[in-house]
Design an enzyme around this catalytic site. Structure first.
Site, PDB file in Angstrom:
ATOM      1  N   LYS A 178      60.785  33.017  60.083  1.00  0.00           N
ATOM      2  CA  LYS A 178      61.764  33.688  59.236  1.00  0.00           C
ATOM      3  C   LYS A 178      62.427  32.648  58.351  1.00  0.00           C
ATOM      4  O   LYS A 178      63.001  31.671  58.844  1.00  0.00           O
ATOM      5  CB  LYS A 178      62.815  34.393  60.096  1.00  0.00           C
TER       6      LYS A 178
ATOM      7  N   ARG B  69      72.087  42.690  53.505  1.00  0.00           N
ATOM      8  CA  ARG B  69      73.439  42.267  53.912  1.00  0.00           C
ATOM      9  C   ARG B  69      74.490  43.249  53.415  1.00  0.00           C
ATOM     10  O   ARG B  69      75.533  43.405  54.051  1.00  0.00           O
ATOM     11  CB  ARG B  69      73.698  40.829  53.457  1.00  0.00           C
TER      12      ARG B  69
ATOM     13  N   LYS C  79      72.358  30.352  55.827  1.00  0.00           N
ATOM     14  CA  LYS C  79      71.675  30.341  57.123  1.00  0.00           C
ATOM     15  C   LYS C  79      70.598  29.249  57.204  1.00  0.00           C
ATOM     16  O   LYS C  79      69.712  29.311  58.043  1.00  0.00           O
ATOM     17  CB  LYS C  79      71.084  31.734  57.396  1.00  0.00           C
TER      18      LYS C  79
ATOM     19  N   GLU D  68      56.586  27.260  64.899  1.00  0.00           N
ATOM     20  CA  GLU D  68      57.491  28.339  65.342  1.00  0.00           C
ATOM     21  C   GLU D  68      56.704  29.433  66.065  1.00  0.00           C
ATOM     22  O   GLU D  68      57.121  29.936  67.113  1.00  0.00           O
ATOM     23  CB  GLU D  68      58.221  28.959  64.137  1.00  0.00           C
TER      24      GLU D  68
ATOM     25  N   LYS E 235      58.521  36.673  57.653  1.00  0.00           N
ATOM     26  CA  LYS E 235      59.551  37.326  56.858  1.00  0.00           C
ATOM     27  C   LYS E 235      60.181  36.337  55.906  1.00  0.00           C
ATOM     28  O   LYS E 235      60.517  35.242  56.348  1.00  0.00           O
ATOM     29  CB  LYS E 235      60.599  37.881  57.831  1.00  0.00           C
TER      30      LYS E 235
ATOM     31  N   SER F  49      64.399  43.641  51.988  1.00  0.00           N
ATOM     32  CA  SER F  49      65.216  44.459  51.089  1.00  0.00           C
ATOM     33  C   SER F  49      65.112  44.023  49.626  1.00  0.00           C
ATOM     34  O   SER F  49      65.035  44.870  48.736  1.00  0.00           O
ATOM     35  CB  SER F  49      66.669  44.430  51.561  1.00  0.00           C
TER      36      SER F  49
ATOM     37  N   TYR G 252      60.829  49.467  53.673  1.00  0.00           N
ATOM     38  CA  TYR G 252      61.730  50.587  53.372  1.00  0.00           C
ATOM     39  C   TYR G 252      60.985  51.698  52.642  1.00  0.00           C
ATOM     40  O   TYR G 252      61.507  52.797  52.514  1.00  0.00           O
ATOM     41  CB  TYR G 252      62.927  50.081  52.550  1.00  0.00           C
TER      42      TYR G 252
HETATM   43  C1  PBG Z   1      69.571  39.198  60.288  1.00  0.00           C
HETATM   44  C2  PBG Z   1      68.522  39.964  59.567  1.00  0.00           C
HETATM   45  C3  PBG Z   1      68.340  39.899  58.182  1.00  0.00           C
HETATM   46  C4  PBG Z   1      67.313  40.768  57.882  1.00  0.00           C
HETATM   47  C5  PBG Z   1      66.871  41.362  59.080  1.00  0.00           C
HETATM   48  N1  PBG Z   1      67.627  40.831  60.118  1.00  0.00           N
HETATM   49  C6  PBG Z   1      69.087  39.181  57.135  1.00  0.00           C
HETATM   50  C7  PBG Z   1      69.505  37.805  57.343  1.00  0.00           C
HETATM   51  O1  PBG Z   1      68.840  37.018  58.032  1.00  0.00           O
HETATM   52  O2  PBG Z   1      70.558  37.477  56.804  1.00  0.00           O
HETATM   53  C8  PBG Z   1      66.837  40.995  56.494  1.00  0.00           C
HETATM   54  C9  PBG Z   1      66.013  42.188  56.229  1.00  0.00           C
HETATM   55  C10 PBG Z   1      65.926  42.572  54.807  1.00  0.00           C
HETATM   56  O3  PBG Z   1      66.377  41.847  53.876  1.00  0.00           O
HETATM   57  O4  PBG Z   1      65.384  43.660  54.561  1.00  0.00           O
HETATM   58  N2  PBG Z   1      69.455  39.045  61.626  1.00  0.00           N
END
Ligand code: PBG
Length: 330
Positions: A200, A210, A223, A239, A254, A280, A319
């Protein structure tokens, strides 16, 4: 490889007719490839999310309807994300451990109404903390690995007890897969799967998510201290190796399209089920292109989803899942 030369070899020959194109297709996309993320509202209203046009948060009273639609369209699994009320967020994210929190109530509501759809539940503290980070932070704002891991274990257990089928840790702490797997075994949840958000990345594509879980305004800093550097691929393999060694049943990459090379590398190296999250920001890019008249939604959705299959993904969190499943089923 034995190959004729032109004109004996004409690669266009099999492309001439639809039946032939179908017959020569190397990959297929079906509704069973899709996982549909759903946001859960804490109030009674349906709440459209402005930065994710066409996506809403659904109140508990409406969530089973969504699950039925998904099942009827052939979608095997939902991914759930709660929008925890602000007054239940705290520095330590303790609401994540409440067996009656929004996530657990959503799990029970769906399992009661639609027992035959799979539920994948996110494990990370960001929808529960007052600072928007996925874990516990120290005075400098650094996210602490080992204390966070212990909380994540508790979070995974309350979700498993509520009926989650797949625990999906998205927090990127080290060692959490092994700890969660041990706790699930110890707690009698031997058939609860773990899909590790293994690779990720610290990505600019998460903005609308968010908004959906109301962490954009809360998040202090970024992050990058726990999510991966977009420059890295070797590290993604490490990982994945680590999460598999600790007992992950499947792994995730991701975001999705910008990281298809990683999907491919992971599939080739490990020969395990790999899932990709078309996140997203990727969804929003497609929707904005459609709104601007630059693209045909149906074609773009199906082409991007097929790209994941071609790269080696077993499935995609998107989505667009319900829309795509209906297109594919038609
Ligand atoms: C956080 C989490 C995130 C997403 C899924 N779980 C965002 C982040 O790491 O800040 C993002 C999913 C998306 O953007 O559709 N645990």
């Amino acid at each position: 490889m034995t190959q004729a030369a032109f004109p004996a070899l004409r690669l266009r020959r099999p492309r001439r007719h639809g039946w032939s194109r179908a017959m020569f297709a190397e990959n297929v996309l079906t509704p069973a490839d899709l996982i549909w993320p759903l946001f859960i509202a804490h109030g009674d209203e349906v709440e459209p999310i402005a930065s994710l046009p066409g996506v809403s948060r659904w109140p508990l009273a409406r969530i089973a309807e969504r699950a039925k639609e998904a099942r009827d369209a052939g979608i095997p699994c939902l991914a759930l994300f709660p929008n925890t009320p602000r007054d239940k967020r705290s520095d330590d994210g303790r609401e994540a451990l409440n067996p009656d929190n929004l996530m657990c109530r959503a799990i029970r509501t769906i399992k009661d109404a639609v027992p035959d759809i799979g539920l994948l539940t996110d494990v990370a503290l960001d929808p529960y903390t007052s600072h928007g980070h996925d874990g516990l932070v120290d005075a400098e704002g650094h996210v602490l690995n080992d204390p966070t891991k212990d909380v994540l274990v508790g979070q995974a257990l309350v979700q498993a007890e509520a009926g989650s089928d797949i625990i999906a840790p998205s927090d990127m702490m080290d060692g959490r897969i092994g700890a969660i797997r041990g706790a699930l075994e110890g707690g009698g949840h031997v058939d609860v799967q773990i899909m590790a958000y293994a690779a990720k990345y610290a990505s600019a594509f998460y903005g609308p998510f968010r908004d959906a879980v109301d962490t954009r305004g809360l998040l202090k800093g970024d992050k990058k201290g726990y999510q991966m550097n977009p420059a890295n691929a070797e590290e993604a393999l490490r990982e994945v190796a680590m999460d598999l060694a600790e007992g992950a049943d499947s792994v995730m990459v991701k975001p999705g399209l910008p990281y298809l090379d990683i999907v491919r590398l992971v599939k080739q190296r490990f020969e395990v089920p790999v899932f990709a999250y078309q996140v997203s920001g990727e969804y929003a890019m497609i929707e904005h292109a459609v709104a601007a008249g630059a693209a045909d939604r149906d074609a773009m959705v199906l082409e991007t989803l097929m790209a994941f299959k071609r790269a080696g993904a077993s499935g995609v969190l998107t989505y667009h899942a319900l829309h795509a499943a209906r297109l594919l089923g038609a």
